[in-house]
Enzyme design. Structure first.
Site, PDB file in Angstrom:
ATOM      1  N   HIS A 308       0.857  -1.189   0.000  1.00 17.26           N
ATOM      2  CA  HIS A 308       0.000   0.000   0.000  1.00 17.26           C
ATOM      3  C   HIS A 308       0.888   1.233   0.000  1.00 17.26           C
ATOM      4  O   HIS A 308       1.932   1.255   0.656  1.00 17.26           O
ATOM      5  CB  HIS A 308      -0.906   0.022   1.243  1.00 17.26           C
ATOM      6  CG  HIS A 308      -2.069   0.951   1.106  1.00 17.26           C
ATOM      7  ND1 HIS A 308      -1.955   2.298   1.329  1.00 17.26           N
ATOM      8  CD2 HIS A 308      -3.345   0.731   0.740  1.00 17.26           C
ATOM      9  CE1 HIS A 308      -3.138   2.867   1.124  1.00 17.26           C
ATOM     10  NE2 HIS A 308      -3.989   1.944   0.753  1.00 17.26           N
ATOM     11  N   ASP A 368      -7.980  -5.200  -0.014  1.00 19.01           N
ATOM     12  CA  ASP A 368      -8.472  -6.076  -1.091  1.00 19.01           C
ATOM     13  C   ASP A 368      -8.114  -7.535  -0.892  1.00 19.01           C
ATOM     14  O   ASP A 368      -8.591  -8.388  -1.644  1.00 19.01           O
ATOM     15  CB  ASP A 368      -7.895  -5.592  -2.433  1.00 19.01           C
ATOM     16  CG  ASP A 368      -8.456  -4.226  -2.791  1.00 19.01           C
ATOM     17  OD1 ASP A 368      -7.668  -3.304  -3.027  1.00 19.01           O
ATOM     18  OD2 ASP A 368      -9.697  -4.088  -2.781  1.00 19.01           O
TER      19      ASP A 368
HETATM   20  C1  SDX Z   1      -6.234   0.005  -2.945  1.00 16.79           C
HETATM   21  O1  SDX Z   1      -4.395   4.570  -2.232  1.00 16.79           O
HETATM   22  C2  SDX Z   1      -5.320   3.941  -1.563  1.00 16.79           C
HETATM   23  O2  SDX Z   1      -5.716   4.348  -0.478  1.00 16.79           O
HETATM   24  C3  SDX Z   1      -5.888   2.704  -2.247  1.00 16.79           C
HETATM   25  C4  SDX Z   1      -6.924   1.904  -1.455  1.00 16.79           C
HETATM   26  C5  SDX Z   1      -8.196   2.701  -1.214  1.00 16.79           C
HETATM   27  O3  SDX Z   1      -8.928   2.371  -0.265  1.00 16.79           O
HETATM   28  O4  SDX Z   1      -8.515   3.583  -2.060  1.00 16.79           O
HETATM   29  O5  SDX Z   1      -6.386   1.515  -0.203  1.00 16.79           O
HETATM   30  C6  SDX Z   1      -7.367   0.654  -2.212  1.00 16.79           C
HETATM   31  O6  SDX Z   1      -6.017   0.309  -4.080  1.00 16.79           O
HETATM   32  C7  SDX Z   1      -5.339  -0.967  -2.197  1.00 16.79           C
HETATM   33  C8  SDX Z   1      -4.149  -1.470  -3.078  1.00 16.79           C
HETATM   34  C9  SDX Z   1      -4.653  -2.586  -3.975  1.00 16.79           C
HETATM   35  N1  SDX Z   1      -3.586  -2.964  -4.950  1.00 16.79           N
HETATM   36  C10 SDX Z   1      -2.958  -4.155  -4.866  1.00 16.79           C
HETATM   37  O7  SDX Z   1      -3.107  -4.949  -3.950  1.00 16.79           O
HETATM   38  C11 SDX Z   1      -2.018  -4.441  -6.046  1.00 16.79           C
HETATM   39  C12 SDX Z   1      -0.686  -4.972  -5.520  1.00 16.79           C
HETATM   40  N2  SDX Z   1       0.016  -3.885  -4.809  1.00 16.79           N
HETATM   41  C13 SDX Z   1       0.958  -3.109  -5.561  1.00 16.79           C
HETATM   42  O8  SDX Z   1       0.718  -2.950  -6.912  1.00 16.79           O
HETATM   43  C14 SDX Z   1       1.459  -1.883  -4.782  1.00 16.79           C
HETATM   44  O9  SDX Z   1       1.762  -2.294  -3.520  1.00 16.79           O
HETATM   45  C15 SDX Z   1       0.589  -0.650  -4.714  1.00 16.79           C
HETATM   46  C16 SDX Z   1       0.114  -0.191  -6.044  1.00 16.79           C
HETATM   47  C17 SDX Z   1      -0.595  -0.912  -3.835  1.00 16.79           C
HETATM   48  C18 SDX Z   1       1.418   0.472  -4.066  1.00 16.79           C
HETATM   49  O10 SDX Z   1       2.420   0.775  -4.973  1.00 16.79           O
HETATM   50  P1  SDX Z   1       3.570   1.853  -4.590  1.00 16.79           P
HETATM   51  O11 SDX Z   1       3.238   2.575  -3.349  1.00 16.79           O
HETATM   52  O12 SDX Z   1       3.868   2.637  -5.818  1.00 16.79           O
HETATM   53  O13 SDX Z   1       4.793   0.918  -4.213  1.00 16.79           O
HETATM   54  P2  SDX Z   1       5.918   0.530  -5.203  1.00 16.79           P
HETATM   55  O14 SDX Z   1       5.336   0.008  -6.471  1.00 16.79           O
HETATM   56  O15 SDX Z   1       6.880   1.662  -5.276  1.00 16.79           O
HETATM   57  O16 SDX Z   1       6.569  -0.701  -4.428  1.00 16.79           O
HETATM   58  C19 SDX Z   1       7.640  -0.510  -3.541  1.00 16.79           C
HETATM   59  C20 SDX Z   1       8.436  -1.811  -3.625  1.00 16.79           C
HETATM   60  C21 SDX Z   1       8.850  -2.160  -5.061  1.00 16.79           C
HETATM   61  O17 SDX Z   1      10.019  -2.976  -4.971  1.00 16.79           O
HETATM   62  P3  SDX Z   1      11.475  -2.244  -5.206  1.00 16.79           P
HETATM   63  O18 SDX Z   1      11.402  -1.581  -6.564  1.00 16.79           O
HETATM   64  O19 SDX Z   1      11.616  -1.268  -4.059  1.00 16.79           O
HETATM   65  O20 SDX Z   1      12.450  -3.381  -5.153  1.00 16.79           O
HETATM   66  O21 SDX Z   1       7.610  -2.904  -3.174  1.00 16.79           O
HETATM   67  C22 SDX Z   1       7.406  -3.806  -4.258  1.00 16.79           C
HETATM   68  C23 SDX Z   1       7.728  -3.052  -5.536  1.00 16.79           C
HETATM   69  O22 SDX Z   1       8.154  -3.955  -6.549  1.00 16.79           O
HETATM   70  N3  SDX Z   1       5.987  -4.193  -4.194  1.00 16.79           N
HETATM   71  C24 SDX Z   1       5.542  -5.417  -4.410  1.00 16.79           C
HETATM   72  C25 SDX Z   1       4.153  -5.338  -4.193  1.00 16.79           C
HETATM   73  N4  SDX Z   1       3.809  -4.089  -3.873  1.00 16.79           N
HETATM   74  C26 SDX Z   1       4.948  -3.373  -3.887  1.00 16.79           C
HETATM   75  N5  SDX Z   1       6.173  -6.558  -4.765  1.00 16.79           N
HETATM   76  C27 SDX Z   1       5.391  -7.652  -4.885  1.00 16.79           C
HETATM   77  N6  SDX Z   1       4.027  -7.672  -4.698  1.00 16.79           N
HETATM   78  C28 SDX Z   1       3.393  -6.531  -4.347  1.00 16.79           C
HETATM   79  N7  SDX Z   1       2.062  -6.539  -4.148  1.00 16.79           N
END
Ligand code: SDX
Length: 433
Positions: A308, A368
């Site tokens: 998140h 989720d």
């Molecule tokens: C919702 O914003 C809100 O409030 C949203 C929400 C709401 O109520 O409106 O809470 C609802 O959208 C919840 C999120 C649902 N999405 C998912 O579950 C999809 C999977 N999660 C990711 O795509 C991700 O965690 C996000 C999109 C939720 C957040 O992305 P960020 O903040 O841009 O984080 P990032 O992509 O910069 O990740 C940081 C690191 C990265 O690794 P490095 O490059 O540092 O090595 O964490 C890794 C990412 O690759 N990472 C994950 C991951 N989420 C982040 N790696 C594997 N699986 C994951 N789910």
């Protein structure tokens, strides 16, 4: 005492500018950079808005470090436990919990806006039967402005309020109709004698052929899920609604934009993606290969329902839903088909939370991760999960839209960019290229 401020110095030119530091009632302060471009000719750069406050808001407070979520100051845990959909919707829209008279009046108003114009049925018939319900939602909600020419003056507070009421009232009807269209069953009209959640369940699952009784346990579970999904400060879809609304587009067009943004699997589309992931995983023997894929930079796969932007602890909503999953599945038949899915989700969570990759990046289950399991236990299909999210989040979207439109300083949102394209060059005729 001098006003709080920060000074930015351009070390290349030696120029400095003092910028006001604004305090909120809770949470981090914010540097007001409005003068920065005018005084120093430079922009700030923050793709993804990780460190950017886009607006002032009184609606929802999140503390990601401590896993705190409050609607108008009320902890989400208390609202989830003690409130119900329309009471919390009133709180988000108007800022305080309603008294009995206010709640009764609000309930009456919402109930009397639940029907759709009959000609919208023709619109549904234009979609192929297997159209994704979110595609239908975007189209039908966007078309609503074609029916309410009498109340689309967004400068009129009464028009804004009735549009917000219509949106909250009609979303369940539009959603249930998109489901019925999907399965080829006749649409069910709303019933004003049922609660908001009971009415939705009736429109989803009743048929003209036999009586349908709303299950109180499902009604209670839906109230809780909808309250948890109602708002979440400046998430992607709420920010989309604000940006669309800042150009003074009509509220139905703004909500349609919010629905489109929510659909993405990185946002609200994750709940459907989680169930597809768990079903693809099959059983706990395959968990390790999915975890490996999630960690592999060359693999676009991410562990859906994990991570998140704001929460760097367990999402408080996920904690509540996880417990609800457990309680519900304990009560329904032990061999309920959701049981193995829930066991798999628990095992996946346990493995991920002990894996260095997830610990280092503070990746926890989000709202989720478990919600789809409960929706499935209610008989709601995967492709309707994000629609459920949209019904609830409509309250947050209209609340943010009203807050923005009520702001006398409201102006169009128009971010700048860091340009890295070609510098000026002259046109060449094709023979010269
Ligand atoms: C919702 O914003 C809100 O409030 C949203 C929400 C709401 O109520 O409106 O809470 C609802 O959208 C919840 C999120 C649902 N999405 C998912 O579950 C999809 C999977 N999660 C990711 O795509 C991700 O965690 C996000 C999109 C939720 C957040 O992305 P960020 O903040 O841009 O984080 P990032 O992509 O910069 O990740 C940081 C690191 C990265 O690794 P490095 O490059 O540092 O090595 O964490 C890794 C990412 O690759 N990472 C994950 C991951 N989420 C982040 N790696 C594997 N699986 C994951 N789910």
């Amino acid at each position: 005492m001098s006003k709080k401020s920060v000074t930015i110095t351009n070390n290349e030119t030696g120029e400095s500018v003092e910028l006001p530091l604004l305090d909120g009632s809770q949470g981090p302060s914010a540097v007001d950079i409005e003068k920065l471009y005018r005084d120093m000719g430079i922009l700030t750069f923050d793709p993804g808005f990780v460190s950017t406050a886009s607006c002032r808001s009184d609606i929802t407070f999140i503390n990601g470090e401590d896993g705190i979520l409050q609607y108008r100051g009320y902890p989400i845990e208390q609202l989830a436990e003690q409130s119900h959909f329309l009471e919390t919707a009133y709180l988000l829209m108007y800022g305080d919990l309603p008294n009995e008279g206010q709640l009764s009046n609000f309930t009456r108003i919402i109930s009397h806006h639940t029907m759709l114009n009959e000609s919208l049925k023709n619109f549904y018939n234009g979609f192929h039967y297997d159209a994704h319900p979110m595609a239908v939602m975007v189209g039908v909600v966007g078309s609503l402005s074609a029916f309410y020419h009498d109340s689309l003056d967004i400068r009129d507070p009464e028009h804004r309020e009735i549009s917000a009421h219509r949106m909250i009232a009609k979303m369940p009807t539009i959603a249930a109709a998109s489901y019925k269209h999907n399965i080829g069953e006749p649409f069910i009209y709303p019933r004003n004698d049922l609660s908001y959640c009971g009415n939705f369940l009736n429109m989803m699952f009743s048929t003209p052929c036999e009586p349908y009784e709303v299950d109180p346990m499902m009604e209670k579970a839906l109230n809780l899920l909808f309250i948890l999904h109602m708002d979440h400060e400046q998430n992607a879809s709420s920010s989309t609604v604000r940006l669309a609304g800042s150009s003074q587009a009509n509220p139905f067009a703004c909500i349609a934009a919010g629905i489109a943004s929510l659909w993405g699997p990185a946002h609200g589309g994750a709940n459907e993606a989680v169930l597809n992931m768990l079903e693809g995983m099959g059983n706990v023997d395959n968990v390790d290969q999915y975890i490996a894929r999630a960690k592999d930079k060359d693999d676009p796969f991410r562990l859906m329902g994990f991570g998140h932007r704001v929460y760097k602890r367990y999402d408080p909503r996920a904690r509540i839903i996880r417990k609800m999953c457990h309680d519900m599945l304990e009560r329904v038949s032990p061999d309920n088909e959701q049981g193995p899915l829930f066991e798999l989700a628990l095992r996946l969570e346990e493995i991920a939370l002990n894996d260095e990759y997830f610990i280092e990046r503070q990746l926890y289950p989000n709202v989720d991760f478990y919600s789809g399991i409960i929706y499935r236990a209610m008989g709601i299909p995967n492709n309707m999960f994000t629609v459920m999210f949209a019904i609830a989040r409509t309250v947050g979207w209209v609340s943010h839209w009203m807050e923005m439109m009520d702001d006398p300083q409201q102006r169009i949102g128009r971010p700048r960019q860091l340009y890295r394209g070609a510098v000026k060059r002259d046109y060449q005729s094709i023979v010269e290229r």
